[in-house]
Motif scaffolding. Structure first.
Motif, mmCIF file in Angstrom:
data_model
loop_
_atom_site.group_PDB
_atom_site.id
_atom_site.type_symbol
_atom_site.label_atom_id
_atom_site.label_comp_id
_atom_site.label_asym_id
_atom_site.label_seq_id
_atom_site.Cartn_x
_atom_site.Cartn_y
_atom_site.Cartn_z
ATOM 1 N N MET A 20 -43.038 3.452 -41.008
ATOM 2 C CA MET A 20 -44.285 3.213 -40.285
ATOM 3 C C MET A 20 -44.921 4.543 -39.854
ATOM 4 S SD MET A 20 -46.052 0.671 -39.236
ATOM 5 C CE MET A 20 -46.894 -0.116 -37.952
ATOM 6 N N GLN A 21 -44.094 5.426 -39.312
ATOM 7 C CA GLN A 21 -44.582 6.732 -38.866
ATOM 8 C C GLN A 21 -45.125 7.538 -40.045
ATOM 9 O OE1 GLN A 21 -44.796 7.749 -35.708
ATOM 10 N NE2 GLN A 21 -45.634 9.739 -36.257
ATOM 11 N N GLU A 22 -44.438 7.443 -41.167
ATOM 12 C CA GLU A 22 -44.874 8.179 -42.360
ATOM 13 C C GLU A 22 -46.240 7.687 -42.832
ATOM 14 O OE1 GLU A 22 -43.441 8.574 -46.939
ATOM 15 O OE2 GLU A 22 -41.865 8.652 -45.413
ATOM 16 N N MET A 23 -46.441 6.396 -42.810
ATOM 17 C CA MET A 23 -47.721 5.816 -43.195
ATOM 18 C C MET A 23 -48.826 6.265 -42.223
ATOM 19 S SD MET A 23 -48.354 1.895 -44.169
ATOM 20 C CE MET A 23 -49.632 1.132 -43.236
ATOM 21 N N PHE A 24 -48.502 6.281 -40.944
ATOM 22 C CA PHE A 24 -49.453 6.742 -39.933
ATOM 23 C C PHE A 24 -49.822 8.199 -40.173
ATOM 24 C CE2 PHE A 24 -50.211 8.820 -35.832
ATOM 25 C CZ PHE A 24 -51.338 8.112 -35.418
ATOM 26 N N ASN A 25 -48.828 9.028 -40.469
ATOM 27 C CA ASN A 25 -49.085 10.453 -40.721
ATOM 28 C C ASN A 25 -49.948 10.658 -41.958
ATOM 29 O OD1 ASN A 25 -47.666 11.285 -38.473
ATOM 30 N ND2 ASN A 25 -45.761 11.652 -39.587
ATOM 31 N N LYS A 26 -49.696 9.862 -43.008
ATOM 32 C CA LYS A 26 -50.517 9.952 -44.222
ATOM 33 C C LYS A 26 -51.967 9.586 -43.905
ATOM 34 C CE LYS A 26 -47.324 9.191 -48.027
ATOM 35 N NZ LYS A 26 -46.974 8.297 -49.157
ATOM 36 N N ASP A 27 -52.138 8.498 -43.158
ATOM 37 C CA ASP A 27 -53.496 8.075 -42.788
ATOM 38 C C ASP A 27 -54.186 9.140 -41.938
ATOM 39 O OD1 ASP A 27 -53.202 5.701 -44.151
ATOM 40 O OD2 ASP A 27 -52.801 4.496 -42.354
ATOM 41 N N ASP A 56 -53.548 12.380 -41.921
ATOM 42 C CA ASP A 56 -53.872 13.512 -42.801
ATOM 43 C C ASP A 56 -55.108 13.222 -43.642
ATOM 44 O OD1 ASP A 56 -51.771 15.027 -41.866
ATOM 45 O OD2 ASP A 56 -50.409 14.520 -43.528
ATOM 46 N N GLU A 57 -55.211 12.003 -44.130
ATOM 47 C CA GLU A 57 -56.376 11.616 -44.934
ATOM 48 C C GLU A 57 -57.653 11.661 -44.091
ATOM 49 O OE1 GLU A 57 -58.345 10.724 -48.360
ATOM 50 O OE2 GLU A 57 -56.191 11.117 -48.180
#
Length: 66
Positions: A1-8, A10-11
């Motif tokens: 979940m945290q990784e997805m949040f970080n990707k979003d 960054d985008e």
């Protein structure tokens, strides 16, 4: 979940940078356009002033003829 949040996140940062660069480019273009408009207005004003001077000189010539 945290990784997805970080990707979003960054985008979104990347998109914000792209938008900021576009805004800077548009601002620069508008400033250049505004500068050319001001220059054109100054030239028009000079021509109009010269026209008034010529018309006044012609009226004076006519007065001297009469």
């Amino acid at each position: 979940m945290q990784e997805m949040f970080n990707k979003d996140l960054d985008e979104m940062k990347k998109n914000q940078t792209i938008m900021n660069n576009a805004i800077i480019e548009m601002k620069s273009t508008l400033e250049g356009t505004n500068s050319r408009i001001i220059e054109a207005e100054d030239r028009i004003s000079e021509v109009e002033d010269r026209k008034v001077e010529i018309n006044e000189a012609e009226r004076e010539k006519e007065k001297k003829k009469n």
